[in-house]
Design a protein around this motif. Structure first.
Motif, PDB file in Angstrom:
ATOM      1  N   GLY A   1       0.807  -6.192   7.875  1.00  0.00           N
ATOM      2  CA  GLY A   1       1.368  -7.534   7.765  1.00  0.00           C
ATOM      3  C   GLY A   1       2.146  -7.698   6.475  1.00  0.00           C
ATOM      4  N   ASP A   2       2.603  -8.928   6.270  1.00  0.00           N
ATOM      5  CA  ASP A   2       3.408  -9.295   5.101  1.00  0.00           C
ATOM      6  C   ASP A   2       2.453  -9.827   4.029  1.00  0.00           C
ATOM      7  OD1 ASP A   2       5.091 -10.538   3.285  1.00  0.00           O
ATOM      8  OD2 ASP A   2       6.382 -11.395   4.818  1.00  0.00           O
ATOM      9  N   PHE A   3       2.609  -9.359   2.795  1.00  0.00           N
ATOM     10  CA  PHE A   3       1.705  -9.859   1.744  1.00  0.00           C
ATOM     11  C   PHE A   3       1.930 -11.337   1.441  1.00  0.00           C
ATOM     12  CE2 PHE A   3       4.926  -7.678  -1.122  1.00  0.00           C
ATOM     13  CZ  PHE A   3       5.470  -8.839  -1.662  1.00  0.00           C
TER      14      PHE A   3
ATOM     15  N   LEU B   1       0.806  -1.221   0.000  1.00  0.00           N
ATOM     16  CA  LEU B   1       0.000   0.000   0.000  1.00  0.00           C
ATOM     17  C   LEU B   1       0.841   1.273   0.000  1.00  0.00           C
ATOM     18  CD1 LEU B   1      -2.984   0.867   0.096  1.00  0.00           C
ATOM     19  CD2 LEU B   1      -2.761   0.969   2.578  1.00  0.00           C
ATOM     20  N   GLY B   2       1.953   1.285   0.761  1.00  0.00           N
ATOM     21  CA  GLY B   2       2.816   2.473   0.824  1.00  0.00           C
ATOM     22  C   GLY B   2       2.012   3.712   1.176  1.00  0.00           C
ATOM     23  N   GLY B   3       2.214   4.786   0.399  1.00  0.00           N
ATOM     24  CA  GLY B   3       1.483   6.026   0.664  1.00  0.00           C
ATOM     25  C   GLY B   3       0.071   6.017   0.092  1.00  0.00           C
ATOM     26  N   GLY B   4      -0.324   4.940  -0.586  1.00  0.00           N
ATOM     27  CA  GLY B   4      -1.703   4.821  -1.071  1.00  0.00           C
ATOM     28  C   GLY B   4      -1.933   5.360  -2.472  1.00  0.00           C
ATOM     29  N   GLY B   5      -0.861   5.669  -3.209  1.00  0.00           N
ATOM     30  CA  GLY B   5      -1.010   6.239  -4.554  1.00  0.00           C
ATOM     31  C   GLY B   5      -1.740   5.305  -5.514  1.00  0.00           C
ATOM     32  N   HIS B   6      -1.319   4.048  -5.561  1.00  0.00           N
ATOM     33  CA  HIS B   6      -1.970   3.112  -6.482  1.00  0.00           C
ATOM     34  C   HIS B   6      -3.399   2.807  -6.029  1.00  0.00           C
ATOM     35  CE1 HIS B   6       2.181   1.774  -8.017  1.00  0.00           C
ATOM     36  NE2 HIS B   6       1.597   2.528  -8.911  1.00  0.00           N
ATOM     37  N   ALA B   7      -3.573   2.695  -4.721  1.00  0.00           N
ATOM     38  CA  ALA B   7      -4.918   2.415  -4.199  1.00  0.00           C
ATOM     39  C   ALA B   7      -5.872   3.539  -4.596  1.00  0.00           C
ATOM     40  CB  ALA B   7      -4.863   2.275  -2.679  1.00  0.00           C
TER      41      ALA B   7
ATOM     42  N   ILE C   1      -2.466  -3.818   2.125  1.00  0.00           N
ATOM     43  CA  ILE C   1      -1.558  -4.430   3.104  1.00  0.00           C
ATOM     44  C   ILE C   1      -0.239  -3.671   3.093  1.00  0.00           C
ATOM     45  CG2 ILE C   1      -0.316  -6.549   3.750  1.00  0.00           C
ATOM     46  CD1 ILE C   1      -2.382  -8.171   2.284  1.00  0.00           C
ATOM     47  N   ASP C   2       0.329  -3.463   4.256  1.00  0.00           N
ATOM     48  CA  ASP C   2       1.716  -2.991   4.324  1.00  0.00           C
ATOM     49  C   ASP C   2       2.324  -3.484   5.633  1.00  0.00           C
ATOM     50  OD1 ASP C   2       3.196  -0.506   2.537  1.00  0.00           O
ATOM     51  OD2 ASP C   2       4.198  -1.240   4.340  1.00  0.00           O
ATOM     52  N   ARG C   3       3.638  -3.749   5.562  1.00  0.00           N
ATOM     53  CA  ARG C   3       4.369  -4.164   6.760  1.00  0.00           C
ATOM     54  C   ARG C   3       4.671  -2.992   7.676  1.00  0.00           C
ATOM     55  NH1 ARG C   3       9.339  -7.507   4.179  1.00  0.00           N
ATOM     56  NH2 ARG C   3       8.575  -9.563   4.745  1.00  0.00           N
ATOM     57  N   ASP C   4       4.548  -1.803   7.072  1.00  0.00           N
ATOM     58  CA  ASP C   4       5.014  -0.609   7.747  1.00  0.00           C
ATOM     59  C   ASP C   4       3.817   0.144   8.318  1.00  0.00           C
ATOM     60  OD1 ASP C   4       5.939   1.922   8.375  1.00  0.00           O
ATOM     61  OD2 ASP C   4       7.344   1.980   6.692  1.00  0.00           O
ATOM     62  N   LYS C   5       3.771   0.254   9.668  1.00  0.00           N
ATOM     63  CA  LYS C   5       2.609   0.912  10.282  1.00  0.00           C
ATOM     64  C   LYS C   5       2.518   2.378   9.877  1.00  0.00           C
ATOM     65  CE  LYS C   5       1.839  -2.011  14.273  1.00  0.00           C
ATOM     66  NZ  LYS C   5       2.337  -2.375  15.572  1.00  0.00           N
TER      67      LYS C   5
HETATM   68  C1  LIG Z   1       7.299   1.080  -3.387  1.00  0.00           C
HETATM   69  S1  LIG Z   1       6.337   1.226  -1.953  1.00  0.00           S
HETATM   70  C2  LIG Z   1       4.692   1.231  -2.528  1.00  0.00           C
HETATM   71  C3  LIG Z   1       4.197   2.592  -2.913  1.00  0.00           C
HETATM   72  C4  LIG Z   1       2.717   2.591  -3.244  1.00  0.00           C
HETATM   73  N1  LIG Z   1       2.414   1.787  -4.415  1.00  0.00           N
HETATM   74  C5  LIG Z   1       2.167   3.999  -3.459  1.00  0.00           C
HETATM   75  O1  LIG Z   1       1.535   4.228  -4.495  1.00  0.00           O
HETATM   76  O2  LIG Z   1       2.357   4.853  -2.589  1.00  0.00           O
HETATM   77  C6  LIG Z   1       6.466  -0.359  -1.253  1.00  0.00           C
HETATM   78  C7  LIG Z   1       5.688  -0.548   0.048  1.00  0.00           C
HETATM   79  O3  LIG Z   1       5.487  -1.934   0.208  1.00  0.00           O
HETATM   80  C8  LIG Z   1       5.740  -2.327   1.524  1.00  0.00           C
HETATM   81  N2  LIG Z   1       6.172  -3.727   1.454  1.00  0.00           N
HETATM   82  C9  LIG Z   1       7.269  -4.211   0.843  1.00  0.00           C
HETATM   83  N3  LIG Z   1       7.312  -5.550   0.959  1.00  0.00           N
HETATM   84  C10 LIG Z   1       6.187  -5.905   1.646  1.00  0.00           C
HETATM   85  C11 LIG Z   1       5.643  -7.154   2.058  1.00  0.00           C
HETATM   86  N4  LIG Z   1       6.280  -8.305   1.821  1.00  0.00           N
HETATM   87  N5  LIG Z   1       4.459  -7.151   2.699  1.00  0.00           N
HETATM   88  C12 LIG Z   1       3.798  -5.980   2.944  1.00  0.00           C
HETATM   89  N6  LIG Z   1       4.279  -4.769   2.590  1.00  0.00           N
HETATM   90  C13 LIG Z   1       5.449  -4.744   1.944  1.00  0.00           C
HETATM   91  C14 LIG Z   1       6.792  -1.366   2.024  1.00  0.00           C
HETATM   92  O4  LIG Z   1       6.711  -1.241   3.430  1.00  0.00           O
HETATM   93  C15 LIG Z   1       6.426  -0.073   1.288  1.00  0.00           C
HETATM   94  O5  LIG Z   1       5.579   0.733   2.066  1.00  0.00           O
END
Ligand SMILES: C[S@@+](CC[C@H](N)C(=O)[O-])C[C@H]1O[C@@H](n2cnc3c(N)ncnc32)[C@H](O)[C@@H]1O
Length: 302
Positions: free
Chosen positions: A69-71, A22-28, A43-47
């Motif tokens: 969590g982890d995808f 999900l990251g910053g939510g741009g694609h979502a 989903i994202d691992r990073d709170k």
């Molecule tokens: C390149 S960024 C995504 C940016 C997002 N597409 C956007 O539009 O803002 C990658 C994100 O994926 C998360 N991430 C990477 N591997 C992951 C995994 N195995 N499970 C969950 N999140 C993961 C990272 O914490 C990071 O926030």
């Protein structure tokens, strides 16, 4: 590559999507904008990323499920929400610009910080744990395999010598060790000598390649017929895994040609939309230099 993501994912109204990174939510946000009434699991691992994405996507909160969590565990995450099939998924791999720019998280060799590199700061071993505790040959293997670093042996040996003096706890101390290990005349003008070792440690700390393989398979298995999957990778190790797993799912009968009828029963499960990976345009790279190494591949479930 927002346009390509929309083109290949072809978001539809009332559908169910997964953004596993999900990251910053741009694609979502793009998916929501193009798919009225659609549901999205992010989903994202990073709170920190989940909080930022939650704010950005506030207007869609009724249709958004946020999961920390982890995808790799997609199937379990979705079944806990009562979701058993997907119309589309996106995985945009690696670290986010936000993580790289947050100097204190230890992802960047350009800022001094504790040697952490965990995307999920709440659990798991840090880069400092690996650097100080792994046997030297294992450290060498990680740097060679995940960093594709030809100086892996020397770097591992310099790290082993340095940590005997005192544990290596910061990014800058590790950078100094790496700079000492790689002969100056061999430094590549285009990339910093610590780039590959930092990439290797980040991949190892976050088990990135294992997560990719498990997560990809689970997402492909969950796609409905006609559903689309889009994956954006940022280095050759990831792209190789994506390419091979897509090919494996696209492969049909593997019986020897001399057999009159198929006995293996293998049917192609996906159609590959991108024979060659799609790369960023020059204009995009100018706006975001990290897009230079991005490769997008997409499939459709049959
Ligand atoms: C390149 S960024 C995504 C940016 C997002 N597409 C956007 O539009 O803002 C990658 C994100 O994926 C998360 N991430 C990477 N591997 C992951 C995994 N195995 N499970 C969950 N999140 C993961 C990272 O914490 C990071 O926030």
């Amino acid at each position: 590559m927002p346009e390509e993501v929309v083109r290949f994912l072809a978001p539809r109204a009332d559908a169910v999507y997964l953004d596993g990174t999900l990251g910053g939510g741009g694609h979502a946000e793009l998916i929501f904008e193009n798919a009225p009434r659609a549901l999205l699991v992010g989903i994202d691992r990073d709170k920190e990323a989940l909080t930022a994405a939650g704010e950005r996507l506030a207007e869609y909160r009724d249709r958004l499920h946020l999961i920390h969590g982890d995808f790799a565990g997609i199937a379990g995450h979705l079944s806990s929400l009562g979701i058993s099939a997907l119309d589309g998924f996106i995985l945009d791999l690696g670290v986010s610009s936000h993580q790289l720019d947050s100097g204190e998280r230890g992802f960047s060799f350009q800022q001094n910080a504790p040697l952490d590199m965990r995307m999920d700061s709440s659990s798991g071993e840090t880069a400092a744990d690996l650097v100080n505790d792994l046997p030297e040959p294992e450290l060498e293997r990680i740097i060679r395999e995940y960093g594709e670093e030809r100086w892996a042996r020397r770097i591992a040996s310099f790290i082993a010598r340095e940590r005997n003096e005192s544990p290596i706890r910061t990014t800058f101390r590790l950078v100094d060790v790496i700079k000492g290990a790689v002969p100056k005349v061999k430094w590549d003008e285009r990339i910093h000598p610590a780039t590959r070792t930092f990439q290797a440690l980040r991949i190892a700390v976050n088990h990135e390649l294992e997560s990719l393989e498990r997560g990809m398979r689970a997402a492909l298995d969950l796609l409905k017929p006609g559903g689309r999957g889009v994956i954006i990778s940022f280095h050759s190790l990831e792209d190789r895994i994506v390419k091979h797993i897509f090919r494996e799912y696209a492969e049909g009968c593997t019986c020897p040609r001399q057999l009159p009828v198929c006995v293996c029963g293998k049917q192609p499960r996906v159609k590959i939309w991108t024979g060659r990976p799609v790369t960023a345009t020059q204009q995009e790279i100018e706006g975001n230099p990290r897009a230079r190494s991005a490769k997008l591949r997409a499939v459709e479930k049959l």
